[in-house]
Scaffold this active site. Structure first.
Site, PDB file in Angstrom:
ATOM      1  N   LYS A  95       0.841  -1.194   0.000  1.00 12.51           N
ATOM      2  CA  LYS A  95       0.000   0.000   0.000  1.00 12.51           C
ATOM      3  C   LYS A  95       0.878   1.246   0.000  1.00 12.51           C
ATOM      4  O   LYS A  95       1.916   1.274   0.686  1.00 12.51           O
ATOM      5  CB  LYS A  95      -0.922  -0.027   1.226  1.00 12.51           C
ATOM      6  CG  LYS A  95      -1.994   1.051   1.259  1.00 12.51           C
ATOM      7  CD  LYS A  95      -2.904   0.836   2.464  1.00 12.51           C
ATOM      8  CE  LYS A  95      -3.986   1.888   2.578  1.00 12.51           C
ATOM      9  NZ  LYS A  95      -4.842   1.681   3.770  1.00 12.51           N
ATOM     10  N   SER A  97      -9.681   1.698   3.012  1.00 11.25           N
ATOM     11  CA  SER A  97      -8.855   2.450   2.080  1.00 11.25           C
ATOM     12  C   SER A  97      -7.833   1.605   1.333  1.00 11.25           C
ATOM     13  O   SER A  97      -7.152   2.088   0.432  1.00 11.25           O
ATOM     14  CB  SER A  97      -8.096   3.542   2.857  1.00 11.25           C
ATOM     15  OG  SER A  97      -7.243   2.949   3.830  1.00 11.25           O
ATOM     16  N   SER A 123      -9.991  -0.873   7.139  1.00 11.42           N
ATOM     17  CA  SER A 123      -9.483  -0.577   5.798  1.00 11.42           C
ATOM     18  C   SER A 123      -8.835  -1.749   5.089  1.00 11.42           C
ATOM     19  O   SER A 123      -8.521  -1.652   3.906  1.00 11.42           O
ATOM     20  CB  SER A 123      -8.479   0.582   5.864  1.00 11.42           C
ATOM     21  OG  SER A 123      -9.126   1.769   6.242  1.00 11.42           O
TER      22      SER A 123
END
Length: 504
Positions: free
Chosen positions: A61, A140, A164
């Protein structure tokens, strides 16, 4: 399949699924990584691999620092930033032979539930019977989840603050694991809310998640929130107590939280939940209802605490210490007039600004007692509810040691509930001229994931497919969440293995 062929397939999928916008930066078709994969193949042939992830491609990420690739947090404020070091988790993976497959797209600074608040554009997901560019990937860590779902990598790292990792896993049909808070180092991870942020792992199955988790589940002295060796030893000793160790060979007590049975729960999620419980009962495990009364307050508390910490953490992006500096109003790049306002105004997106304002308000002198302090009290009550529900004590709370774990009839081993209240919405309903969803509605998607985050508990989302009366529809695929007591990560993974891939 050889590791080289697996890596080549991942790269081919990165090209064929580029429209999904899962990865911000990717590996080149040639380079040093190719030799590293060949070396790993040779080690595996000799029977001496460095680890289970040796030679595997792992996406990271883009709020986790990497020395060789930019770290943008999907924000214009960091569009030129390249970290001088690797985050601890990235270095641990590389030391174990893994190769960074690319940096995954996300909601800016990790703030969002649909991965649509990115300066690189929204992440898109697909399911059977839907337009490949029309479904939310969750947020996210949506980019990490889509990269795994479309085989652009072996596994992926994400971060989980209030769900997330688990929510994108539920939306994309992958496995998403949030370990106990403090097990995995956060050093080199761009902070959103320090007391909640947890590095998580996404994979196509529980086995791949286990492989990555085994590499990064280590002490790091550079992270003050990382569990010390003595605390880890204390947890291990606690789990070896006879009443808890016996769970490996005996039926488990599965808890069903009554407060999670909300009216807004979709029929597909409700069906997957009930069928999962029925399956576990057929395997000999017992089902018991439990009450977590503070759950109804958890979401509100989270959206006070997390923005408050974010407003403090993001103050550094001012164009002086961090952040891309815009041209000054008078055209003089060296002018300091309005520098702070322009840097934040142009560099940060609307959702980030909204949360900064929410956090700044709740920390203000007039509002702190009514909002921030009250939210902290709710957080403590949420933790108390979980501790009362579980058979195992919280191993790091001295006052609880030995009070329940000696009794086999006190509490449940794990909790099982849906991960998300509904199926993934269309992106067109979230952004654009036809948008019908408000930011507040996006916040409610975290209603089932936030409580475990507030308590720092291990939780995993596994995809469960239920059969319908007619043809199987994609709405029958739902994420089921398994929550365990603090430090009981191995049990959570074990129960996830019982459910994964089941057609119920």
């Amino acid at each position: 399949m050889s590791l080289l062929r697996e890596a080549e397939k991942c790269l081919a999928n990165q090209g064929s699924h580029a429209a999904l916008n899962a990865l911000i930066t990717t590996l080149h078709q040639s380079g040093q990584w190719l030799e590293r994969v060949r070396d790993a193949d040779a080690r595996r042939t000799r029977g001496t691999p460095k680890s289970e992830v040796d030679g595997r491609l792992v996406a990271v990420k883009d709020n986790i620092c990497t020395r060789d690739l930019p770290t943008t947090c999907a924000s214009n404020a960091l569009n030129k930033f390249v970290s001088p070091f690797n985050a601890t988790v990235v270095q641990q993976l590389e030391d174990a032979g893994a190769i960074v497959a690319g940096k995954a797209n996300l909601d800016e600074f990790g703030m969002g539930s649909h991965s649509i608040h990115s300066s690189f554009g929204p992440v898109r997901s697909s399911r059977r019977g839907h337009d490949a560019e029309n479904l939310s990937a969750g947020g996210s860590s949506g980019g990490s989840a889509v990269a795994v779902a479309t085989a652009q990598c072996y596994a992926a790292l994400g971060t989980d603050t209030g769900g997330s990792v688990r929510l994108p896993a539920a939306y994309t049909g992958t496995v998403g694991f949030k370990p106990s808070y403090g097990l995995i180092s956060r050093w080199g991870v761009v902070a959103y809310a320090n007391s909640l942020d947890t590095v998580g792992v996404l994979g196509r199955d529980v086995a791949s998640v286990r492989h990555v988790f085994g590499v990064v589940n280590k002490h790091d002295s550079r992270d003050p929130t990382n569990l010390s060796p003595s605390s880890r030893s204390r947890i291990d000793s606690h789990l070896r107590m006879p009443a808890l160790a016996s769970r490996a060979n005996s039926p488990l007590r599965i808890g069903v939280p009554l407060e999670y049975n909300i009216s807004e729960l979709s029929s597909s999620a409700r069906h997957a939940w009930s069928r999962s419980l029925a399956y576990l009962r057929r395997q000999g495990h017992s089902i018991q209802t439990v009450s977590l009364p503070t759950t109804k307050l958890a979401l509100s508390a989270y959206y006070v605490l997390a923005p408050a910490e974010a407003s403090s953490n993001l103050a550094k992006y001012d164009g002086v210490r961090y952040g891309s500096r815009p041209e000054a109003p008078d055209g003089n790049a060296s002018s300091e007039s309005y520098l702070y306002a322009k840097t934040r105004g142009e560099g940060l997106g609307s959702e980030v600004k909204r949360r900064i304002l929410l956090g700044a308000f709740s920390l203000s002198a007039d509002a702190m007692d009514n909002y921030f302090i009250q939210a902290q009290r709710v957080r403590r009550l949420v933790q108390h509810d979980f501790n009362a529900a579980f058979r195992a004590c919280q191993p790091l709370i001295s006052s609880q040691m030995g009070t329940k774990s000696e009794s086999a009839d006190a509490g449940v081993d794990v909790l099982i509930c849906p991960t998300a209240p509904s199926s993934p919405p269309c992106i067109s309903s979230l952004i654009g001229p036809d948008a019908t969803s408000s930011p507040l509605e996006a916040y409610t998607n975290d209603v089932f994931t936030v409580p475990a985050s507030l308590a720092g508990l291990p939780a995993i989302s596994v995809p469960v497919t239920t059969e319908s009366a007619g043809d199987a529809e994609d709405g029958d695929l739902a994420g089921i969440q398994i929550i365990g007591q603090y430090g009981d990560d191995e049990l959570v993974l074990k129960v996830a293995e019982l459910l994964e891939g089941r057609h119920l």
